[in-house]
Scaffold this motif. Structure first.
Motif: not given
Length: 324
Positions: A313-322
Motif C-alpha cells: 500500500e502506497n509503495g510500502v509492503s508490510r506483513p499481512f495476516t488473514l
C-alpha cells in the motif's frame, strides 16, 4: 679509497634490495590461496529493468559463501546476466556449463525463465537450484518435477481471498514455469472455483479475486490498463509482488497483496537487525544448498519453509495476516 667504499656500499644495498624482493615474493606465494577453485553459477538479471533484483541476488550469494567456510576449496560466484529474458537466460546457462569449475548453479529467479532453460540444465549433470522452488519441509525441490512450491502458494491465496469475500479466483499473467493447473485441479487446491483469465478482462466479476503469475512490470501494465476491472476484488501476486518495478510502474493507488516463501532464518535476521528481503533470502538459502551439493557436505540442516504474506500500500509492503 672513498670511491671504493661507496662502490662497496652500493653493491651491498643492491644485494639487500634483491634479497628483500625475493623474500617478499616467497611470502606472497606462501600467502596466496592455493586451494582448488569451485564456482557457483548464478543466472540473474544484471542489465535492464530488473538489474536491482540480480545484484540483490548476487549480494545474497556472496553472503552465503562468506558464511559457509570451506577449508578444502576456494568458492567464488560466477554470475551471468539473463536480462530477465528467455533467450539470454538460455545463453547464460549454456556458458556456465562450458566451465568445468562450475559445480552447481542457482537461478534463474522467475518461473518463465526457468522454463526457458529447462532443457539446457535438466540433464546437464550439474546440481541446479531454483530459489523459489522450495521443498516445504525444508530445502529445495526440482522446479520441473515438483509442484509443491506452487500448489501451496495457490492454496494460501485461495484461503486468503475467501476470507476477503471472494467467491472465485482468476489466474492471470504468463503461466510459464508454473504447474499446468486445469480448472478442476486449480479449484481443488485453492478451495474455490478457479479459472485462467486469458484476454477476457471484461469477464471479471466484482466478487472474483486475481492471482497474478507473470512478471512485475506486466502486472503493473495490466492494472494500469484495466483500473476499473475487478477494482473491488483482491489482487494477489507471487514473489514478484516485492519487486520495486511493480510500485514504480503502477499508476493506481489500489491496495495489492503478495506472498512468497520464507523460513525462521529470515525471522532470525530481522530480529537480529540484519535485514534481508524475502527474495534475497531465497537466493541465500539456494546458495547454501548449492554449496552443499558442490562440496558434498551438509553445513546447516535445512529449515522448514512457510508462506509469508504481505500487503502493498502506497509503495510500502508490510506483513499481512488473514485476520485483517
Amino acid at each position: 679509497m672513498d670511491a671504493d667504499r661507496r662502490t662497496f656500499l652500493t653493491q651491498i644495498l643492491w644485494r639487500s634490495a634483491i634479497l628483500l624482493l625475493f623474500a617478499i615474493a616467497i611470502l606472497s606465494a606462501a600467502c596466496r590461496d592455493m586451494r582448488p577453485v569451485v564456482k557457483i553459477g548464478l543466472i540473474a538479471p544484471f542489465e535492464g529493468l530488473y538489474r536491482r533484483t540480480g545484484y540483490e541476488a548476487l549480494t545474497a550469494m556472496r553472503q552465503a559463501i562468506a558464511e559457509t567456510p570451506s577449508r578444502e576449496m576456494a568458492v567464488v560466484p560466477l554470475a551471468l546476466d539473463d536480462s530477465a529474458t528467455p533467450e539470454r537466460a538460455r545463453r547464460a546457462a549454456q556458458k556456465l556449463l562450458v566451465d568445468p569449475q562450475v559445480r552447481s548453479i542457482v537461478g534463474p529467479l522467475a518461473p518463465a525463465l526457468t522454463a526457458a532453460v529447462a532443457d539446457v540444465l535438466s540433464d546437464a549433470g550439474v546440481p541446479w537450484f531454483v530459489p523459489y522452488a522450495v521443498e516445504p519441509e525444508g530445502g529445495f525441490a526440482s522446479a520441473l518435477h515438483s509442484t509443491a512450491w506452487a500448489d501451496d502458494l495457490l492454496a494460501a491465496v485461495g484461503a486468503a481471498v475467501r476470507r476477503q469475500g471472494a467467491a472465485s479466483l482468476a489466474l492471470a499473467g504468463d503461466p510459464s514455469g508454473w504447474p499446468a493447473w486445469d480448472e478442476a485441479r486449480g479449484s481443488a487446491i485453492a478451495g474455490l472455483p478457479t479459472r485462467f483469465l486469458h484476454d477476457d478482462v471484461a469477464s471479471l466479476r466484482p466478487d472474483e479475486a486475481i492471482f497474478w503469475l507473470g512478471a512485475a512490470d506486466e502486472a503493473a501494465a495490466f492494472l494500469n490498463a484495466t483500473p476499473s476491472a475487478g477494482a473491488g476484488a483482491p489482487f494477489w501476486l507471487g514473489p514478484v509482488g516485492g519487486d520495486p518495478v511493480l510500485t514504480e510502474r503502477l499508476e493506481t493507488d489500489r491496495k495489492l497483496y503478495w506472498l512468497t516463501w520464507s523460513n525462521s532464518h529470515y525471522t532470525d535476521r530481522v530480529m537480529g537487525q540484519d535485514p534481508m528481503a524475502p527474495a534475497a533470502l531465497l537466493t541465500y538459502e539456494a546458495t547454501r544448498a548449492a554449496l552443499d551439493a558442490a562440496m558434498r557436505t551438509e553445513t546447516v540442516p535445512a529449515r522448514p519453509w512457510r508462506v509469508a504474506m504481505f500487503v502493498l500500500e502506497n509503495g510500502v509492503s508490510r506483513p499481512f495476516t488473514l485476520d485483517e
